[in-house]
Motif scaffolding. Sequence first.
Motif, PDB file in Angstrom:
ATOM      1  N   ALA A 130       1.027  -1.021   0.094  1.00 41.65           N
ATOM      2  CA  ALA A 130      -0.156   0.152  -0.090  1.00 41.65           C
ATOM      3  C   ALA A 130       0.977   1.358  -0.044  1.00 41.65           C
ATOM      4  CB  ALA A 130      -0.840   0.093   1.361  1.00 41.65           C
ATOM      5  N   GLN A 131       0.550   2.174  -0.738  1.00 40.92           N
ATOM      6  CA  GLN A 131       1.359   3.483  -0.748  1.00 40.92           C
ATOM      7  C   GLN A 131       1.156   4.014   0.725  1.00 40.92           C
ATOM      8  OE1 GLN A 131       0.957   6.129  -4.268  1.00 40.92           O
ATOM      9  NE2 GLN A 131       1.275   7.878  -2.898  1.00 40.92           N
ATOM     10  N   ALA A 132       2.311   4.590   1.358  1.00 41.98           N
ATOM     11  CA  ALA A 132       2.355   5.155   2.447  1.00 41.98           C
ATOM     12  C   ALA A 132       1.756   6.565   2.106  1.00 41.98           C
ATOM     13  CB  ALA A 132       3.882   5.277   2.874  1.00 41.98           C
TER      14      ALA A 132
ATOM     15  N   LEU B   5       6.987   5.174  -1.430  1.00 44.09           N
ATOM     16  CA  LEU B   5       7.265   4.725  -0.307  1.00 44.09           C
ATOM     17  C   LEU B   5       6.203   3.760  -0.152  1.00 44.09           C
ATOM     18  CD1 LEU B   5       9.018   4.649   2.276  1.00 44.09           C
ATOM     19  CD2 LEU B   5       7.663   6.353   3.269  1.00 44.09           C
ATOM     20  N   TYR B   6       6.275   2.640   0.144  1.00 42.34           N
ATOM     21  CA  TYR B   6       5.302   1.512   0.216  1.00 42.34           C
ATOM     22  C   TYR B   6       5.408   0.825   1.585  1.00 42.34           C
ATOM     23  CZ  TYR B   6       4.167   1.077  -4.781  1.00 42.34           C
ATOM     24  OH  TYR B   6       3.666   1.644  -5.939  1.00 42.34           O
ATOM     25  N   VAL B   7       4.195   0.645   2.084  1.00 42.06           N
ATOM     26  CA  VAL B   7       4.291  -0.340   3.431  1.00 42.06           C
ATOM     27  C   VAL B   7       3.335  -1.645   3.071  1.00 42.06           C
ATOM     28  CG1 VAL B   7       2.124   1.012   4.269  1.00 42.06           C
ATOM     29  CG2 VAL B   7       3.683   0.125   5.789  1.00 42.06           C
ATOM     30  N   GLY B   8       3.782  -2.681   3.859  1.00 38.62           N
ATOM     31  CA  GLY B   8       2.957  -3.842   3.642  1.00 38.62           C
ATOM     32  C   GLY B   8       3.671  -4.915   4.557  1.00 38.62           C
ATOM     33  N   SER B   9       2.824  -6.039   4.705  1.00 32.44           N
ATOM     34  CA  SER B   9       3.334  -7.315   5.144  1.00 32.44           C
ATOM     35  C   SER B   9       4.456  -8.063   4.573  1.00 32.44           C
ATOM     36  CB  SER B   9       2.031  -8.206   5.656  1.00 32.44           C
ATOM     37  OG  SER B   9       2.518  -9.456   6.443  1.00 32.44           O
ATOM     38  N   VAL B  10       5.691  -8.193   5.245  1.00 29.27           N
ATOM     39  CA  VAL B  10       6.801  -8.884   4.609  1.00 29.27           C
ATOM     40  C   VAL B  10       7.221  -9.749   5.599  1.00 29.27           C
ATOM     41  CG1 VAL B  10       9.057  -8.709   3.834  1.00 29.27           C
ATOM     42  CG2 VAL B  10       7.664  -6.968   3.328  1.00 29.27           C
ATOM     43  N   ARG B  11       7.383 -10.931   5.592  1.00 27.84           N
ATOM     44  CA  ARG B  11       7.437 -12.055   6.377  1.00 27.84           C
ATOM     45  C   ARG B  11       6.538 -11.932   7.738  1.00 27.84           C
ATOM     46  NH1 ARG B  11      14.103 -12.307   5.919  1.00 27.84           N
ATOM     47  NH2 ARG B  11      13.876 -12.517   3.727  1.00 27.84           N
TER      48      ARG B  11
ATOM     49  N   GLY C  93       8.054  -0.821   5.945  1.00 27.52           N
ATOM     50  CA  GLY C  93       8.081   0.172   4.756  1.00 27.52           C
ATOM     51  C   GLY C  93       9.400  -0.091   3.789  1.00 27.52           C
ATOM     52  N   TRP C  94       9.213   0.236   2.585  1.00 23.41           N
ATOM     53  CA  TRP C  94      10.281   0.262   1.491  1.00 23.41           C
ATOM     54  C   TRP C  94      10.215   1.176   0.477  1.00 23.41           C
ATOM     55  CZ3 TRP C  94       6.462  -3.417   1.962  1.00 23.41           C
ATOM     56  CH2 TRP C  94       5.633  -3.691   0.844  1.00 23.41           C
TER      57      TRP C  94
ATOM     58  N   CYS D 284      13.216  13.392  -2.819  1.00 20.84           N
ATOM     59  CA  CYS D 284      13.056  12.466  -1.598  1.00 20.84           C
ATOM     60  C   CYS D 284      11.374  12.765  -1.226  1.00 20.84           C
ATOM     61  CB  CYS D 284      13.846  12.900  -0.389  1.00 20.84           C
ATOM     62  SG  CYS D 284      15.594  11.874  -0.642  1.00 20.84           S
ATOM     63  N   THR D 285      10.845  11.795  -1.047  1.00 21.53           N
ATOM     64  CA  THR D 285       9.349  12.134  -0.276  1.00 21.53           C
ATOM     65  C   THR D 285       9.405  12.435   0.917  1.00 21.53           C
ATOM     66  OG1 THR D 285       9.261   9.974   0.759  1.00 21.53           O
ATOM     67  CG2 THR D 285       8.526   9.746  -1.520  1.00 21.53           C
ATOM     68  N   ALA D 286       8.592  12.974   1.623  1.00 16.48           N
ATOM     69  CA  ALA D 286       8.267  13.338   2.807  1.00 16.48           C
ATOM     70  C   ALA D 286       8.638  12.035   3.598  1.00 16.48           C
ATOM     71  CB  ALA D 286       7.193  14.059   3.178  1.00 16.48           C
ATOM     72  N   TRP D 287       8.749  12.532   4.767  1.00 19.01           N
ATOM     73  CA  TRP D 287       9.084  11.752   6.144  1.00 19.01           C
ATOM     74  C   TRP D 287       7.512  10.948   6.391  1.00 19.01           C
ATOM     75  CZ3 TRP D 287      13.455   9.501   7.332  1.00 19.01           C
ATOM     76  CH2 TRP D 287      14.537  10.418   7.260  1.00 19.01           C
ATOM     77  N   TRP D 288       7.572   9.802   6.522  1.00 18.53           N
ATOM     78  CA  TRP D 288       6.371   8.877   7.016  1.00 18.53           C
ATOM     79  C   TRP D 288       6.698   8.086   8.136  1.00 18.53           C
ATOM     80  CZ3 TRP D 288       5.407   3.635   6.764  1.00 18.53           C
ATOM     81  CH2 TRP D 288       3.975   3.467   7.328  1.00 18.53           C
TER      82      TRP D 288
END
Length: 158
Positions: free
Chosen positions: A55-57, A71-77, A82-83, A154-158
Motif C-alpha cells: 500500500a502506498q504510504a 514509499l510502500y508499506v505492507g506485510s513482509v514475512r 516500509g520500503w 525524496c518523499t516527505a517523512w512518514w
Amino acid sequence: MFTRIRRRALTLAFATGLLTAQVVTMGASPAAAAPQDCERGANGFVDIPDTLRGAQAPVAPVSIFGRTATLYVGSVRGVTRGWAHLGGDTLWGDSVWMDWTQNGGRTWLQCGPFEVSSGGQTKTSAAQRASSDANWQFRACLRWGRHDPPHVRCTAWW
C-alpha cells in the motif's frame, strides 16, 4: 575609539560566520551507509524482490524525468514494513534508497542506493519494520542517472 569599534564589529562578524558554519555543518545528515548495511538482515532490514509493492504510504511519490520513487508499506514475512520503490522510465544508473530515522529526521540511516542495471527495470530498497513511534520514520529517495550535480528527490517523512 573608531579602531576599537571596528575591531569589535569584525570580531562579531567573524564569530557569527563561525556559528552559521557550525549550524549548517551540524544539521541533519545521514549515517554513512552502503547497501550492505541494510541487506541480508543488517540493522533489522530484510531483502525483498524488486517488483514488490504494498500500500502506498500516506506521502506523495516523487518523480524526475519519468522515474518515480514511492514509499510502500505492507506485510513482509508477517511484519508490517516500509520500503522504497523505483519505477517508471528507468535507465541504467538510476537508483533508489530509503532513509530511516529513529529520531524524527534529525539523523538517519540511508539504506542504499540500489542501482538499476538496465532500462525499464524496477528496483526496491530493503524493507524495515514500521513502528507506532512518531520518531521512527521513512522516506523514499531517487537519483536520476549518474549526473553531476546529482538530480535527487525524496518523499516527505512518514
